[in-house]
Design a protein around this motif. Structure first.
Motif, mmCIF file in Angstrom:
data_model
loop_
_atom_site.group_PDB
_atom_site.id
_atom_site.type_symbol
_atom_site.label_atom_id
_atom_site.label_comp_id
_atom_site.label_asym_id
_atom_site.label_seq_id
_atom_site.Cartn_x
_atom_site.Cartn_y
_atom_site.Cartn_z
ATOM 1 N N VAL A 189 50.146 -53.629 25.412
ATOM 2 C CA VAL A 189 49.069 -53.677 26.410
ATOM 3 C C VAL A 189 49.563 -52.990 27.685
ATOM 4 C CG1 VAL A 189 47.567 -55.156 27.787
ATOM 5 C CG2 VAL A 189 48.151 -55.804 25.433
ATOM 6 N N VAL B 49 41.624 -58.775 25.626
ATOM 7 C CA VAL B 49 42.935 -58.549 26.229
ATOM 8 C C VAL B 49 43.848 -59.743 25.977
ATOM 9 C CG1 VAL B 49 44.172 -58.290 28.426
ATOM 10 C CG2 VAL B 49 42.117 -56.940 27.983
ATOM 11 N N ILE C 150 47.410 -59.623 23.951
ATOM 12 C CA ILE C 150 48.620 -60.048 24.649
ATOM 13 C C ILE C 150 49.333 -61.150 23.872
ATOM 14 C CG2 ILE C 150 49.462 -61.293 26.691
ATOM 15 C CD1 ILE C 150 47.494 -59.754 28.357
ATOM 16 N N LEU D 257 44.062 -51.883 28.135
ATOM 17 C CA LEU D 257 44.807 -51.859 26.871
ATOM 18 C C LEU D 257 45.682 -50.615 26.732
ATOM 19 C CD1 LEU D 257 42.243 -53.216 24.238
ATOM 20 C CD2 LEU D 257 44.190 -54.415 25.257
ATOM 21 N N THR E 85 51.220 -46.171 20.705
ATOM 22 C CA THR E 85 49.948 -46.351 21.383
ATOM 23 C C THR E 85 48.909 -45.291 21.041
ATOM 24 O OG1 THR E 85 50.811 -45.149 23.302
ATOM 25 C CG2 THR E 85 50.979 -47.557 23.325
#
Length: 354
Positions: free
Chosen positions: A209, A198, A202, A77, A39
């Protein structure tokens, strides 16, 4: 909704700067818990994507436009703490390189566009998820609602700061009504962009996410009439596949940001945004000051000495995306490495079992 220098007086601007610095410090600490090897680079990409989409002003009313603020998108996110940092990096790049948002008003902008939007959007998002059933569509719906409410909340926050330190004598009631009214309309655009983005992520990688982690529950198997967790797959291949998938998502996102900033931005609305329109109509901008970086080669999102408007704006957008992703990724990797060092130090200092 970038506040320029001269709208808010010095004492309130300084106080806002101190509060913004404290919020960023708290977020740096909190982001250590949100970031990992996958991330951290994605957080830098989120910052670059927000920068790119903020260049795409969309019309919301006669003679008025709006643009993404990005707090809701970033918080959902990559997490709320990291989200504050993402938007703050964007605001810093815009203020220093592009003369967008005053430098003395940087604290005001971080508070309104970063802290308030993230806090409001994520609180609404998490609250709705507790009420809605699990699934991709409820996550998208909650993202839409959080983003929608975050924009007028930021406008109300600006009005509050103006009430405390506005440099012009305009009735606060008129400021609140005008700011919140137009930013409710802008919030609809913010909500649509946030929900679409988003939802797209996803659909590809829900595990990346932050706000959709409950969608990736462990696989269950029924053994002897009881449900048990499925055994974890072999580590090497999945790790390799995850790395490849993350790289693909990162490259796709970066290419999208470059296209938006470098090409699509040319077709953005040229009308003043919500704050600019309200400031002009109400006389808030009568004491606006020239930006300290007005002489920057990238001021006003154009490259100095490049006469072709399309090429000048496109180059500025590409440079902005590249700079933002580089600075953002550097910040988030540093935060991530600091967490790794802390965990190593903690495990080393822990006493061994007798």
């Amino acid at each position: 909704m970038h506040v320029p220098d001269g709208f808010i007086n010095t004492p309130v601007s300084v106080a806002a700067g101190v509060a913004a610095a404290a919020a960023v410090a708290v977020s740096l600490r909190g982001a250590r818990r949100e970031l990992d090897e996958r991330t951290a680079p994605l957080a830098g990409l989120v910052a670059a994507f927000i920068f790119a989409v903020q260049m795409l002003n969309f019309p919301v009313a006669a003679g008025t436009s709006g643009h993404l603020l990005g707090g809701a998108l970033a918080a959902i996110l990559v997490g709320p703490y990291t989200g504050v940092l993402c938007v703050s990096v964007v605001l810093l790049m815009q203020g220093i390189l592009f003369a967008d948002g005053g430098l003395t008003a940087l604290g005001v902008n971080v508070l309104t566009m970063s802290v308030v939007t993230v806090v409001v959007a994520y609180a609404v998002f998490r609250g709705l998820l507790k009420l809605l059933p699990a699934g991709r569509r409820p996550v998208t719906v909650a993202a839409f609602a959080g983003a929608l409410l975050s924009v007028p909340a930021a406008a109300a926050a600006f009005a509050a700061l103006y009430a405390l330190g506005g440099t012009t004598d305009v009735p606060i009631g008129k400021v609140v009504t005008a700011m919140v009214g137009v930013h409710v309309l802008i919030g609809i655009g913010e909500a649509a962009i946030t929900a679409a983005t988003v939802g797209a992520v996803i659909a590809v990688r829900p595990d990346l996410v932050h706000g959709a982690r409950r969608l990736t529950t462990p696989l269950k198997l029924r053994v002897g009439g009881e449900l048990v967790d499925a055994p974890a797959p072999a580590a090497a291949a999945p790790a390799e596949d995850a790395s490849r998938s993350t790289r693909t998502l990162w490259l796709t996102g970066l290419a999208t940001a470059l296209v938006l900033a470098g090409f699509v931005s040319f077709y953005a609305s040229a009308s003043p945004d919500g704050l600019e329109k309200v400031a002009a109509d109400q006389g808030i901008d009568s004491k606006v000051e020239e930006h300290a970086a007005a002489g920057s080669p990238l001021a006003d999102y154009s490259v100095k000495d490049v006469s072709d408007a399309r090429l000048s704006g496109g180059l500025a957008g590409v440079i902005g995306v590249g700079t933002t992703v580089a600075v953002g990724t550097g910040v988030f990797w540093t935060v991530r490495r600091r967490r790794a060092r802390d965990l190593t130090a903690t495990s080393t200092a822990a006493p061994s079992a007798p």
